[in-house]
Scaffold this motif. Structure first.
Motif, PDB file in Angstrom:
ATOM      1  N   TYR A 295       7.570  42.734 -22.740  1.00 60.07           N
ATOM      2  CA  TYR A 295       8.408  42.448 -23.900  1.00 60.07           C
ATOM      3  C   TYR A 295       9.845  42.907 -23.667  1.00 60.07           C
ATOM      4  O   TYR A 295      10.788  42.321 -24.220  1.00 60.07           O
ATOM      5  N   PRO A 298      14.426  41.350 -19.584  1.00 58.88           N
ATOM      6  CA  PRO A 298      15.570  40.518 -19.960  1.00 58.88           C
ATOM      7  C   PRO A 298      15.243  39.032 -19.796  1.00 58.88           C
ATOM      8  O   PRO A 298      14.382  38.657 -18.981  1.00 58.88           O
ATOM      9  N   ASP A 299      15.917  38.203 -20.560  1.00 61.01           N
ATOM     10  CA  ASP A 299      15.619  36.773 -20.522  1.00 61.01           C
ATOM     11  C   ASP A 299      15.806  36.179 -19.134  1.00 61.01           C
ATOM     12  O   ASP A 299      15.038  35.307 -18.717  1.00 61.01           O
ATOM     13  N   HIS A 300      16.833  36.638 -18.405  1.00 64.49           N
ATOM     14  CA  HIS A 300      17.078  36.034 -17.090  1.00 64.49           C
ATOM     15  C   HIS A 300      15.950  36.371 -16.113  1.00 64.49           C
ATOM     16  O   HIS A 300      15.622  35.565 -15.226  1.00 64.49           O
ATOM     17  N   GLY A 302      12.757  36.873 -17.130  1.00 58.84           N
ATOM     18  CA  GLY A 302      11.660  36.034 -17.584  1.00 58.84           C
ATOM     19  C   GLY A 302      11.788  34.604 -17.108  1.00 58.84           C
ATOM     20  O   GLY A 302      10.798  33.978 -16.709  1.00 58.84           O
ATOM     21  N   ARG A 303      13.006  34.082 -17.144  1.00 58.14           N
ATOM     22  CA  ARG A 303      13.204  32.700 -16.677  1.00 58.14           C
ATOM     23  C   ARG A 303      12.962  32.581 -15.184  1.00 58.14           C
ATOM     24  O   ARG A 303      12.515  31.531 -14.709  1.00 58.14           O
ATOM     25  N   TRP A 310       9.437  30.178 -20.172  1.00 53.94           N
ATOM     26  CA  TRP A 310       9.602  31.559 -20.609  1.00 53.94           C
ATOM     27  C   TRP A 310       9.944  31.661 -22.093  1.00 53.94           C
ATOM     28  O   TRP A 310       9.428  32.519 -22.802  1.00 53.94           O
ATOM     29  N   GLN A 311      10.822  30.804 -22.578  1.00 48.12           N
ATOM     30  CA  GLN A 311      11.288  30.923 -23.960  1.00 48.12           C
ATOM     31  C   GLN A 311      10.120  30.849 -24.951  1.00 48.12           C
ATOM     32  O   GLN A 311      10.025  31.649 -25.886  1.00 48.12           O
ATOM     33  N   SER A 312       9.238  29.879 -24.757  1.00 52.12           N
ATOM     34  CA  SER A 312       8.102  29.748 -25.674  1.00 52.12           C
ATOM     35  C   SER A 312       7.056  30.823 -25.429  1.00 52.12           C
ATOM     36  O   SER A 312       6.363  31.268 -26.357  1.00 52.12           O
ATOM     37  N   THR A 313       6.930  31.294 -24.178  1.00 58.09           N
ATOM     38  CA  THR A 313       5.947  32.328 -23.855  1.00 58.09           C
ATOM     39  C   THR A 313       6.353  33.682 -24.412  1.00 58.09           C
ATOM     40  O   THR A 313       5.509  34.454 -24.892  1.00 58.09           O
ATOM     41  N   ALA A 314       7.644  34.014 -24.357  1.00 59.08           N
ATOM     42  CA  ALA A 314       8.113  35.328 -24.793  1.00 59.08           C
ATOM     43  C   ALA A 314       7.757  35.591 -26.247  1.00 59.08           C
ATOM     44  O   ALA A 314       7.463  36.739 -26.626  1.00 59.08           O
TER      45      ALA A 314
END
Length: 413
Positions: A295, A298-300, A302-303, A310-314
């Motif tokens: 959790y 960072p987004d980068h 995860g991507r 990643w966006q929908s999984t996070a």
């Protein structure tokens, strides 16, 4: 092999197989669009269900074979031949299904049908080596599988079709399958084989398959149904979240495999329950810690792991982390029941696995993908409560004469 070395080789082999599955899904997510990974995930769920059924029906019975080396060798050879025949028949059905579906998803199903015998036979060899007490040979084949699958998928161009990814993934198992067969050959050479032993009415692989079907396959097929009837993107999001928790799946599988014999030697019912409860607490804390790490990514980062998925999984990580925490408790409870009263697990699996599916579908109707994930978490929590309640009310069953394939090490959660 010595017991400690055999256990270590078995755990490492399970870790290598799980790491391969995690790597395949991560690389496929990075190499695909969100829609492409959703289609790949739907096909991969079909494979996962077939793999689990094969492991339950064939693998979990062959690992319990007892007797002289030639008797075990005959059973292992029969298991390999049966797996090859059954997977070929299933592959033909998938080829026909893919032709009917058409489009990108249909092509991916066609690709799975073409490679299914290779991947199922390669995976099934692990159980044969376990029965023969040669887990290091299974480890060698699975390490080769990992070494072939990862580079083969990394070399694929970004945006490749799901069918291409499935085909490359399946064919990358060929070297490991050939190595496994070569390593197995000295132990099964000139041994008689029979398909009939797997078709008898008293074959306990049927019971193991039922437990798998209600304990795991039902939720997998329900997710697949959401993708077919509602939104394929839901499948990609749920599969992405499950992939990130792959190390926990490895731990749970190891508990299922080695927990019953260890708990059985704990020294009485009270000691057994106390040890299982302690293990459940440790695993639950590990699951929550892993969820917190994911959790906080960072987004980068995860991507880089899952690409466009990643966006929908996070958004599902809190629910999936909660699910794995209660799954830790449920897994340990079910393993304890295996020790105290082996016949007590089936009813818990049937009722609460089907309830989990109902809660997932209801959650999706109320809150989309996040609602489905919380529904699965609620179902796992109720199963854990029911299993521990059954443990509290159960007294050890008297020992009974063991029949072929009497006790299963199949995953219980």
């Amino acid at each position: 092999m010595r017991r400690a070395a055999a256990v270590a080789a078995s755990v490492l082999d399970q870790a290598a197989a799980s790491l391969t599955n995690i790597a395949v899904l991560v690389i496929a997510a990075r190499a695909s669009s969100a829609d492409g990974f959703a289609a790949f995930s739907m096909v991969y769920i079909v494979f996962t269900v077939l793999l689990g059924l094969g492991a339950a029906f064939v693998g979990q019975s062959v690992v319990l074979e007892k007797g002289e080396e030639h008797e075990v060798g005959a059973a292992v050879r029969s298991a390999v031949v049966f797996t090859a025949a059954a997977s070929t028949a299933a592959g033909v059905l998938l080829l026909a299904t893919g032709a009917v579906i058409g489009g990108g998803t249909g092509l991916a199903v066609l690709a799975l049908g073409a490679v299914l015998p290779v991947v199922l036979v390669q995976d099934g060899l692990r159980y044969g080596f376990s029965a023969l007490r040669q887990p290091h040979r299974a480890l060698a084949a699975d390490l080769l599988r990992l070494a072939c699958a990862v580079p083969a998928l990394l070399l694929q161009p970004h945006g490749g079709s799901p069918a291409r990814l499935v085909l490359v993934w399946g064919l990358s198992a060929m070297p490991a399958a050939l190595l496994g067969l070569a390593l197995l050959h000295p132990y099964v050479r000139n041994r008689p084989w029979s398909l009939r032993r797997h078709l008898r009415g008293d074959h306990l692989g049927r019971r193991f398959a039922v437990e798998f079907a209600v304990g795991s396959a039902s939720s997998q097929l329900a997710v697949l149904g959401l993708g077919l009837l509602a939104s394929p993107l839901v499948v990609g999001a749920l599969r992405g979240a499950t992939t990130l928790f792959g190390p926990l799946n490895t731990l749970f599988t190891s508990v299922n495999a080695f927990g019953p014999p260890l708990l059985g030697r704990a020294g009485g019912r009270r000691a057994t329950v106390r040890a299982a409860a302690g293990l459940a607490a440790v695993l639950a804390l590990v699951a929550l810690g892993w969820a917190a790490v994911l959790y906080a990514l960072p987004d980068h980062v995860g991507r880089r792991l899952l690409g466009a998925t990643w966006q929908s999984t996070a958004a599902l990580l809190p629910a999936t982390g909660s699910q794995y925490a209660v799954m830790a408790a449920g897994t340990c409870a079910l393993v304890t029941l295996r020790v105290l009263s082996p016949r007590a697990t089936l009813s818990v699996q049937v009722v609460f696995s089907l309830l989990s599916v109902a809660l997932m579908l209801a959650g999706y109707g109320l809150g989309g993908a996040a609602g489905a994930a919380w529904g699965l978490a609620a179902g796992s929590a109720l199963k854990a409560v029911a299993a521990w309640t059954r443990v509290a009310r159960t007294r050890p069953e008297p020992a009974a004469p063991r029949q072929e394939g009497q006790r299963s090490a199949a995953p219980l959660s």
